[in-house]
Design a protein around this motif. Structure first.
Motif, PDB file in Angstrom:
ATOM      1  N   GLU A   4       6.991  18.793   3.952  1.00  9.73           N
ATOM      2  CA  GLU A   4       5.996  19.635   4.600  1.00  9.73           C
ATOM      3  C   GLU A   4       5.536  19.007   5.920  1.00  9.73           C
ATOM      4  OE1 GLU A   4       5.240  22.547   3.604  1.00  9.73           O
ATOM      5  OE2 GLU A   4       5.531  22.683   1.445  1.00  9.73           O
ATOM      6  N   GLU A   5       4.728  19.728   6.655  1.00 13.22           N
ATOM      7  CA  GLU A   5       4.178  19.264   7.930  1.00 13.22           C
ATOM      8  C   GLU A   5       3.431  17.944   7.723  1.00 13.22           C
ATOM      9  OE1 GLU A   5       3.694  19.832  12.075  1.00 13.22           O
ATOM     10  OE2 GLU A   5       4.769  21.081  10.643  1.00 13.22           O
ATOM     11  N   THR A   6       3.754  16.944   8.559  1.00 15.48           N
ATOM     12  CA  THR A   6       3.172  15.612   8.400  1.00 15.48           C
ATOM     13  C   THR A   6       2.795  15.031   9.755  1.00 15.48           C
ATOM     14  OG1 THR A   6       4.595  15.273   6.466  1.00 15.48           O
ATOM     15  CG2 THR A   6       3.518  13.331   7.369  1.00 15.48           C
TER      16      THR A   6
ATOM     17  N   LYS B 223       9.476   8.814  15.710  1.00  9.88           N
ATOM     18  CA  LYS B 223      10.779   9.487  15.643  1.00  9.88           C
ATOM     19  C   LYS B 223      11.563   9.042  14.411  1.00  9.88           C
ATOM     20  CE  LYS B 223      14.834  10.462  18.559  1.00  9.88           C
ATOM     21  NZ  LYS B 223      15.903   9.968  17.683  1.00  9.88           N
ATOM     22  N   MET B 224      11.540   7.750  14.128  1.00  7.46           N
ATOM     23  CA  MET B 224      12.266   7.225  12.977  1.00  7.46           C
ATOM     24  C   MET B 224      11.690   7.754  11.670  1.00  7.46           C
ATOM     25  SD  MET B 224      13.119   3.281  12.013  1.00  7.46           S
ATOM     26  CE  MET B 224      14.337   3.204  13.320  1.00  7.46           C
ATOM     27  N   LEU B 225      10.376   7.809  11.559  1.00  5.56           N
ATOM     28  CA  LEU B 225       9.741   8.328  10.355  1.00  5.56           C
ATOM     29  C   LEU B 225      10.092   9.792  10.144  1.00  5.56           C
ATOM     30  CD1 LEU B 225       6.149   6.779  10.651  1.00  5.56           C
ATOM     31  CD2 LEU B 225       8.077   5.916   9.308  1.00  5.56           C
ATOM     32  N   THR B 226      10.018  10.574  11.207  1.00  4.47           N
ATOM     33  CA  THR B 226      10.305  12.003  11.119  1.00  4.47           C
ATOM     34  C   THR B 226      11.751  12.253  10.688  1.00  4.47           C
ATOM     35  OG1 THR B 226       8.674  12.442  12.875  1.00  4.47           O
ATOM     36  CG2 THR B 226      10.281  14.176  12.394  1.00  4.47           C
ATOM     37  N   GLU B 227      12.678  11.475  11.219  1.00  5.33           N
ATOM     38  CA  GLU B 227      14.096  11.659  10.903  1.00  5.33           C
ATOM     39  C   GLU B 227      14.422  11.252   9.470  1.00  5.33           C
ATOM     40  OE1 GLU B 227      16.049   9.391  13.887  1.00  5.33           O
ATOM     41  OE2 GLU B 227      15.938  10.972  15.415  1.00  5.33           O
ATOM     42  N   ASN B 228      13.701  10.270   8.932  1.00  5.79           N
ATOM     43  CA  ASN B 228      14.006   9.768   7.594  1.00  5.79           C
ATOM     44  C   ASN B 228      13.244  10.475   6.476  1.00  5.79           C
ATOM     45  OD1 ASN B 228      15.787   7.082   7.544  1.00  5.79           O
ATOM     46  ND2 ASN B 228      14.594   7.089   9.429  1.00  5.79           N
ATOM     47  N   PHE B 229      12.133  11.110   6.820  1.00  5.14           N
ATOM     48  CA  PHE B 229      11.325  11.755   5.792  1.00  5.14           C
ATOM     49  C   PHE B 229      11.748  13.213   5.640  1.00  5.14           C
ATOM     50  CE2 PHE B 229       7.542  13.237   3.570  1.00  5.14           C
ATOM     51  CZ  PHE B 229       7.235  12.149   2.771  1.00  5.14           C
ATOM     52  N   VAL B 230      12.929  13.412   5.095  1.00  4.24           N
ATOM     53  CA  VAL B 230      13.502  14.749   4.918  1.00  4.24           C
ATOM     54  C   VAL B 230      14.081  14.830   3.509  1.00  4.24           C
ATOM     55  CG1 VAL B 230      15.235  16.404   5.697  1.00  4.24           C
ATOM     56  CG2 VAL B 230      14.070  14.937   7.369  1.00  4.24           C
TER      57      VAL B 230
ATOM     58  N   TYR C 226      -4.404  19.944  10.473  1.00  2.23           N
ATOM     59  CA  TYR C 226      -3.008  20.308  10.722  1.00  2.23           C
ATOM     60  C   TYR C 226      -2.372  20.954   9.503  1.00  2.23           C
ATOM     61  CZ  TYR C 226      -1.318  16.119   8.224  1.00  2.23           C
ATOM     62  OH  TYR C 226      -1.037  15.164   7.271  1.00  2.23           O
ATOM     63  N   SER C 227      -3.030  20.844   8.335  1.00  2.00           N
ATOM     64  CA  SER C 227      -2.588  21.544   7.140  1.00  2.00           C
ATOM     65  C   SER C 227      -3.769  21.613   6.175  1.00  2.00           C
ATOM     66  CB  SER C 227      -1.385  20.845   6.498  1.00  2.00           C
ATOM     67  OG  SER C 227      -0.808  21.687   5.511  1.00  2.00           O
ATOM     68  N   VAL C 228      -3.515  22.128   4.973  1.00  2.00           N
ATOM     69  CA  VAL C 228      -4.579  22.278   3.993  1.00  2.00           C
ATOM     70  C   VAL C 228      -4.010  22.020   2.604  1.00  2.00           C
ATOM     71  CG1 VAL C 228      -4.210  24.771   3.687  1.00  2.00           C
ATOM     72  CG2 VAL C 228      -6.465  23.780   3.206  1.00  2.00           C
TER      73      VAL C 228
ATOM     74  N   VAL D 114       0.858  -1.191   0.000  1.00  2.00           N
ATOM     75  CA  VAL D 114       0.000   0.000   0.000  1.00  2.00           C
ATOM     76  C   VAL D 114       0.889   1.233   0.000  1.00  2.00           C
ATOM     77  CG1 VAL D 114      -1.717   1.327   1.290  1.00  2.00           C
ATOM     78  CG2 VAL D 114      -1.888  -1.165   1.189  1.00  2.00           C
ATOM     79  N   VAL D 115       0.613   2.141  -0.928  1.00  2.00           N
ATOM     80  CA  VAL D 115       1.403   3.364  -1.069  1.00  2.00           C
ATOM     81  C   VAL D 115       0.618   4.551  -0.515  1.00  2.00           C
ATOM     82  CG1 VAL D 115       2.640   4.881  -2.657  1.00  2.00           C
ATOM     83  CG2 VAL D 115       2.434   2.427  -3.167  1.00  2.00           C
ATOM     84  N   ILE D 116       1.254   5.297   0.377  1.00  4.27           N
ATOM     85  CA  ILE D 116       0.644   6.494   0.949  1.00  4.27           C
ATOM     86  C   ILE D 116       1.608   7.660   0.767  1.00  4.27           C
ATOM     87  CG2 ILE D 116      -0.285   7.593   3.023  1.00  4.27           C
ATOM     88  CD1 ILE D 116      -0.932   4.886   4.147  1.00  4.27           C
ATOM     89  N   TYR D 117       1.057   8.809   0.406  1.00  3.25           N
ATOM     90  CA  TYR D 117       1.826  10.057   0.373  1.00  3.25           C
ATOM     91  C   TYR D 117       1.463  10.811   1.656  1.00  3.25           C
ATOM     92  CZ  TYR D 117       2.343   8.592  -4.438  1.00  3.25           C
ATOM     93  OH  TYR D 117       2.619   7.846  -5.570  1.00  3.25           O
ATOM     94  N   PRO D 118       2.252  10.630   2.714  1.00  2.24           N
ATOM     95  CA  PRO D 118       1.832  11.083   4.046  1.00  2.24           C
ATOM     96  C   PRO D 118       1.648  12.591   4.203  1.00  2.24           C
ATOM     97  CG  PRO D 118       4.119  10.386   4.077  1.00  2.24           C
ATOM     98  CD  PRO D 118       3.559   9.978   2.752  1.00  2.24           C
ATOM     99  N   GLU D 119       2.278  13.386   3.319  1.00  2.00           N
ATOM    100  CA  GLU D 119       2.077  14.832   3.402  1.00  2.00           C
ATOM    101  C   GLU D 119       0.676  15.220   2.952  1.00  2.00           C
ATOM    102  OE1 GLU D 119       6.314  16.690   2.212  1.00  2.00           O
ATOM    103  OE2 GLU D 119       5.663  14.968   1.030  1.00  2.00           O
ATOM    104  N   ALA D 120       0.008  14.327   2.217  1.00  2.00           N
ATOM    105  CA  ALA D 120      -1.381  14.496   1.773  1.00  2.00           C
ATOM    106  C   ALA D 120      -1.573  15.653   0.799  1.00  2.00           C
ATOM    107  CB  ALA D 120      -2.325  14.673   2.973  1.00  2.00           C
TER     108      ALA D 120
END
Length: 429
Positions: free
Chosen positions: A144-146, A210-217, A367-369, A129-135
């Motif tokens: 962007e904020e995620t 924490k791991m997701l946040t550090e790697n999604f840059v 949390y975003s738009v 399953v593929v998700i674009y978490p920034e939406a």
């Protein structure tokens, strides 16, 4: 009040329908699409840890342009996938959307049915399953904020490996503020297994977050500059004022414009050149920001300060459009007034049919738009949704979109902090 169903008898999207398997003949179509992008964009993928994946997995990928789908198809060798995507993406082509394995989602709305469909695709259909978490598409080629807190909980529930996919060059090739013409730059994507199934079981939700946040840059402008590629397009800066809307010289907002390879302020006359390597240079004035994302972040900080001081408020008449069904698409309902402030997004007014209309999404609930620059040629657009409806609205003051994007995130953070303080005080009592 809830708006009555409007339309000509066409059914609305069935959000309860489970994801489909992709028929073999559409896999042939996907092969030709992949071939097209391999030839025109030279797409390449690099994979690490894929030998540890023997079954389904969750893919979290950054989103710069439509080419991202082709990158994933190549990485997974045209394997049948499930994709979480926005409900309006395949208007008048619902059958195609479902046949490709898409899972419907309304932007920035919590939906347990989507979680159920993701679990079904993984456990029953044995699909990645593929998700674009920034939406939403990145606006400046940077992450962007995620909401990785929610994704960490989802991962703990699914108990499958997690692949992090970071594409490079996808945004620069076709930035959201100027999708055409596409720029000539190689596009690649790194697919790394950041969590095995065993690690998912072992780690806490906090560790996973924490791991997701550090790697999604990522930073696509840095990729452009460091790669040595030259973009010789004579219109490489046209449209960039949509994200760089505030002049760093005079401080004026919405005075910026762009043409060809230059960005300039209509208020004070300051001018910048975007060179072939993606760097900005002042023309007869100070550069201020050589790196485009630094200018973008400076604007964000200015908006954060404005929101924190209680000075932010946006009000404008907007053309209100509602997504009726896949067959009919959007229908214009009339012109109402949009207000964006500490109360979130509020729309109210009288529709063309005489009905009173009211809409509100609180600052805490978003949390975003999602914004679109010149959506399908109809102008700058804000996507606002509830659990049951999707509205696309076009403000008369169209140059405000990027600032609205920043303000939405800032307002949410303040609302979230207030909520947490109230919970803490309740516990003390």
């Amino acid at each position: 009040m809830a708006l009555k169903d409007i339309g000509i008898g066409k059914r609305k999207y069935d959000m309860t329908e489970k994801p489909w398997n992709t028929p073999w003949y559409l896999k042939v179509v996907e092969w030709f699409i992949l071939l097209f992008y391999r030839i025109t964009a030279g797409i390449k993928v690099r994979k690490r840890g894929f030998d540890k994946i023997n079954g389904p997995c969750l893919v979290l990928q950054n989103h710069g342009s439509i080419i991202d789908f082709a990158l994933t198809l190549r990485a997974f060798k045209l394997r049948s996938m499930a994709w979480v995507c926005s409900i309006e993406e395949f208007i008048k082509r619902e059958w195609l959307m479902r046949s490709l394995g898409c899972i419907y989602k309304r932007k920035f709305t919590p939906d347990v049915k989507v979680v159920s469909h993701i679990a079904y695709a993984i456990r029953k259909l044995n699909k990645p399953v593929v998700i674009y978490p920034e939406a939403r598409f990145t606006l400046a080629g940077i992450n962007e904020e995620t909401d990785f807190h929610s994704y960490a909980r989802l991962i703990k529930m699914l108990k499958v490996p997690v692949v992090m996919a970071i594409a490079k060059g996808n945004f620069i090739r076709s930035p959201q503020w100027a999708k055409r013409p596409t720029k000539k730059i190689p596009v690649s994507c790194d697919y790394n297994v950041v969590l095995t199934a065993e690690q998912v079981a072992e780690y806490s939700s906090e560790q996973i977050e924490k791991m997701l946040t550090e790697n999604f840059v990522y930073d696509d402008y840095a990729y452009w500059q460091n790669s040595g590629y030259k973009i010789k397009s004579k219109v490489r800066a046209k449209g960039i004022h949509k994200i760089l809307y505030q002049c760093p010289h005079c401080g004026k907002e919405f005075s910026m414009d762009s043409e060809g390879t230059t960005l300039f302020c209509k208020e004070c006359g300051s001018k910048w050149e975007l060179d072939e390597h993606g760097k900005l240079h002042g023309v007869g004035n100070e550069t201020y920001f050589e790196h485009v994302p630094d200018w973008y972040r400076w604007e964000r900080e200015n908006v954060n300060k404005e929101v924190a001081e209680g000075k932010y408020k946006f009000t404008s008449p907007v053309a209100l459009n509602r997504l009726v069904s896949s067959a009919k698409g959007f229908e214009k309902l009339g012109t109402v007034t949009l207000t964006h402030d500490e109360n979130g997004f509020t729309m109210q007014g009288k529709l063309d049919n005489g009905e009173d209309f009211y809409f509100n999404r609180t600052a805490l609930s978003m949390y975003s738009v999602h914004i679109e620059y010149n959506y399908k040629g109809n102008g700058e657009t804000i996507d606002l949704a509830t659990q049951n409806e999707t509205y696309f609205v076009q403000p008369e003051e169209q140059e405000h979109l990027t600032k609205i994007h920043f303000a939405t995130e800032a307002l949410h953070k303040i609302a979230k902090e207030c909520e947490e303080r109230e919970k803490a005080e309740t516990v003390k009592e």
